[in-house]
Write an enzyme that holds these catalytic residues in place. Structure first.
Site, mmCIF file in Angstrom:
data_model
loop_
_atom_site.group_PDB
_atom_site.id
_atom_site.type_symbol
_atom_site.label_atom_id
_atom_site.label_comp_id
_atom_site.label_asym_id
_atom_site.label_seq_id
_atom_site.Cartn_x
_atom_site.Cartn_y
_atom_site.Cartn_z
ATOM 1 N N ASP A 1 0.874 -1.188 -0.086
ATOM 2 C CA ASP A 1 -0.046 -0.007 0.152
ATOM 3 C C ASP A 1 0.726 1.006 0.034
ATOM 4 O O ASP A 1 1.973 1.217 -0.486
ATOM 5 C CB ASP A 1 -1.085 -0.017 1.100
ATOM 6 C CG ASP A 1 -2.280 0.565 1.056
ATOM 7 O OD1 ASP A 1 -2.319 1.927 1.022
ATOM 8 O OD2 ASP A 1 -3.255 0.079 0.901
ATOM 9 N N ASP A 2 0.467 2.538 0.517
ATOM 10 C CA ASP A 2 0.939 3.660 0.576
ATOM 11 C C ASP A 2 2.373 3.407 1.395
ATOM 12 O O ASP A 2 2.703 2.792 1.865
ATOM 13 C CB ASP A 2 0.092 4.901 1.327
ATOM 14 C CG ASP A 2 0.470 6.140 0.648
ATOM 15 O OD1 ASP A 2 1.499 6.306 -0.023
ATOM 16 O OD2 ASP A 2 -0.490 6.974 0.919
ATOM 17 N N ASP B 1 -12.750 4.078 4.185
ATOM 18 C CA ASP B 1 -11.752 3.179 5.089
ATOM 19 C C ASP B 1 -12.649 2.326 5.831
ATOM 20 O O ASP B 1 -13.155 3.117 6.826
ATOM 21 C CB ASP B 1 -10.626 3.802 5.367
ATOM 22 C CG ASP B 1 -9.539 4.075 4.293
ATOM 23 O OD1 ASP B 1 -9.852 3.982 3.306
ATOM 24 O OD2 ASP B 1 -8.508 4.557 4.747
ATOM 25 N N ASP C 1 -5.689 5.231 -5.483
ATOM 26 C CA ASP C 1 -6.462 6.011 -4.370
ATOM 27 C C ASP C 1 -6.915 7.167 -4.721
ATOM 28 O O ASP C 1 -6.817 7.789 -5.987
ATOM 29 C CB ASP C 1 -5.378 6.060 -2.825
ATOM 30 C CG ASP C 1 -6.316 5.810 -1.732
ATOM 31 O OD1 ASP C 1 -7.407 6.176 -1.727
ATOM 32 O OD2 ASP C 1 -5.253 5.734 -0.794
ATOM 33 N N GLU D 1 -12.003 5.070 -4.782
ATOM 34 C CA GLU D 1 -12.376 6.400 -4.853
ATOM 35 C C GLU D 1 -13.405 6.567 -3.600
ATOM 36 O O GLU D 1 -14.170 7.549 -3.577
ATOM 37 C CB GLU D 1 -12.942 6.846 -6.040
ATOM 38 C CG GLU D 1 -14.010 6.166 -6.896
ATOM 39 C CD GLU D 1 -15.299 6.825 -6.274
ATOM 40 O OE1 GLU D 1 -15.836 6.013 -5.310
ATOM 41 O OE2 GLU D 1 -16.123 7.675 -6.717
ATOM 42 N N TRP D 2 -13.369 5.563 -2.791
ATOM 43 C CA TRP D 2 -14.226 5.489 -1.371
ATOM 44 C C TRP D 2 -15.773 5.626 -1.616
ATOM 45 O O TRP D 2 -16.389 5.947 -0.722
ATOM 46 C CB TRP D 2 -13.561 6.752 -0.605
ATOM 47 C CG TRP D 2 -12.231 7.021 -0.537
ATOM 48 C CD1 TRP D 2 -11.208 6.069 -0.441
ATOM 49 C CD2 TRP D 2 -11.563 8.358 -0.624
ATOM 50 N NE1 TRP D 2 -9.968 6.831 -0.558
ATOM 51 C CE2 TRP D 2 -10.062 8.099 -0.402
ATOM 52 C CE3 TRP D 2 -12.091 9.849 -0.457
ATOM 53 C CZ2 TRP D 2 -9.207 8.980 -0.422
ATOM 54 C CZ3 TRP D 2 -11.120 10.679 -0.540
ATOM 55 C CH2 TRP D 2 -9.598 10.350 -0.437
#
Ligand SMILES: *[C@@H]1O[C@H](CO)[C@@H](O)[C@H](O)[C@H]1NC(C)=O
Ligand SMILES: *[C@@H]1O[C@H](CO)[C@@H](O)[C@H](O)[C@H]1NC(C)=O
Ligand SMILES: *[C@@H]1O[C@H](CO)[C@@H](O)[C@H](O)[C@H]1NC(C)=O
Length: 422
Positions: free
Chosen positions: A101-102, A234, A179, A212-213
């Protein structure tokens, strides 16, 4: 009479038609002849939208670094996790994506404008890591952002789609989570397709996971863009978050199907914020909802309780069922509607059913055949997917079970259907 029985023979008699080259299963009740007993298994939008890059015929399975490690990652952690997926047997069960991930990249691009792996934490680079992961028979995923920066303020890929996609492909990356931070107020529908096209242009088949949540109802459009799309904010490691997200994701059930899945975010199973029963419910519902099964704990240090949940092959089989229809909440009753029935059709004329107790106190939860679209006279065999045994050979009209507070039970229902081919 014959028509009555036929009318009661439900879900699983899905037929396939070919629409512009895609296999599109249809629900028999939506063909107009029979009364639509339940909109609950509405699959009218199923498979209509497809990216069609050959991936995601079933929901993706694997691991992602964020839920446990957040920014505290390095190449050693990723390699050891790949090793642990093998040694625990999880890889063999289908968990084959190892997703970073990030926080894998330096804070700035290099002088050529390229992304650079952080030298402190990924000194060998991503290509070497991909080679390692591939040598284990697994696949490597990476992360970027459809904005100026990632959420942890590393360089984003907006307006760098082509360069970054080429770089990822040159490293042998198999999966991109994309994201939504620092998006400059540009709508997702404008920012996400360019990366789809850039990935496609590399010629390397790369799973495209949109994150994009759920802000712009991606189920309505993302099927032509990505292989999965987040439907919510999240998740966090709590019952409140997990249940809220399940309900939000449920709304979009009709849009999921092979090629593109609703994504209610990664698993928290094993991270310590929920009880064993809560985690079992989390895993059961994610499986039923055809959610991606991306483990979010430290697999190198997994407990036997966590491993037992994540390696339940019968539950995984529901998630990976070839029919690919997302199960959904079909009935809720009792105090605060906390006694819930979630269900969905499976291949082989079967149904997956979860009895979910959202309340704190143990309760007997009943599912009546009519909420499943079955006629009450139909006999059903019931297999308990956590006990791994048949708990009824011949249930009629309803089935009930005692369910602990904040817990669930999960079953496969096999109606004894009369195969009336005529
Ligand atoms: C690119 O897109 C086309 C059209 O959807 C598809 O057939 C092809 O498999 C894609 N290629 C890759 C590498 O994703
Ligand atoms: C977790 O999510 C729940 C439900 O959305 C929210 O109420 C809670 O504040 C969140 N907790 C943390 C630590 O973010
Ligand atoms: C392993 O997990 C246990 C809790 O299950 C924790 O107490 C311990 O610190 C962990 N060990 C490592 C090396 O992370």
């Amino acid at each position: 009479m014959a028509m009555g029985i036929l009318g009661a023979i439900v879900y699983a008699q899905l037929i396939s038609v070919t629409v512009s080259g895609r296999v599109q299963p249809l629900h028999p009740y939506l063909n107009g002849q029979e009364k639509p007993i339940s909109s609950i298994f509405d699959t009218s939008n199923y498979g209509i939208l497809q990216l069609n890059n050959g991936l995601a015929t079933t929901p993706q399975m694997g691991w992602n670094s964020w839920n446990f490690f957040a920014c505290d990652i390095n190449e050693k952690v990723i390699k050891e996790t790949a090793d642990a997926l093998i040694s625990t047997g999880l890889a063999k069960l289908g968990y084959d994506y190892v997703n970073i991930d990030d926080c894998w990249s330096e804070l700035a691009r290099d002088s050529e404008g390229q992304l650079v792996p952080e030298s402190k934490t990924f000194p060998s680079g991503i290509k070497a890591l991909a080679d390692y992961v591939h040598s284990k028979g697994l696949k490597l995923g990476i992360y970027s952002d459809a904005g100026a920066f990632t959420c942890q303020v590393r360089p984003g890929s907006l307006f760098h789609e082509s360069d970054d996609a080429k770089l990822f492909a040159s490293w042998g990356v198999d999966y991109l989570k994309y994201d939504n931070c620092f998006n400059l107020g540009i709508p997702p529908k404008k920012r996400y397709p360019p990366m789809r096209d850039a990935l496609n242009a590399t010629g390397r088949t790369i799973f495209y996971s949109l994150c994009e949540w759920g802000v712009d109802d991606p189920a309505l459009w993302a099927g032509t863009v990505g292989n999965s799309w987040r439907t919510t904010d999240d998740i966090n490691d709590s019952w409140a978050s997990m249940t809220t997200i399940a309900d939000l994701n449920d709304k979009w059930a009709a849009y999921a199907g092979p090629g593109g899945w609703n994504d209610p975010d990664m698993l928290e199973v094993g991270n310590g914020g929920m009880t064993h029963g809560e985690y079992r419910a989390h895993f059961s519902i994610w499986s039923l909802m055809k959610a991606p099964l991306l483990i979010g704990c430290d697999v190198r240090n997994i407990t036997s309780e966590t491993l037992e949940i994540l390696s339940n092959e019968e539950v995984i089989a529901v998630n990976q069922d070839a029919l690919g229809v997302q199960g959904r909440k079909v009935y809720a009753y009792g105090p605060d509607n906390s006694y819930q029935v979630w269900a969905g059709p499976l291949s082989g004329q079967r149904l997956a059913v979860v009895l979910w107790n959202r309340g704190l106190k143990a309760a007997t939860i009943m599912v009546k055949w009519d909420v499943l679209g079955l006629e009450s006279s139909i006999s059903v065999s019931v297999r308990d997917l956590w006990k791994h045994e048949y708990v009824s050979e011949n249930s009629r009209a309803s089935f009930s079970a005692r369910v602990a507070g904040h817990a669930s039970e999960m079953y496969i229902f096999t109606p004894k259907l009369i195969h009336s081919a005529s």
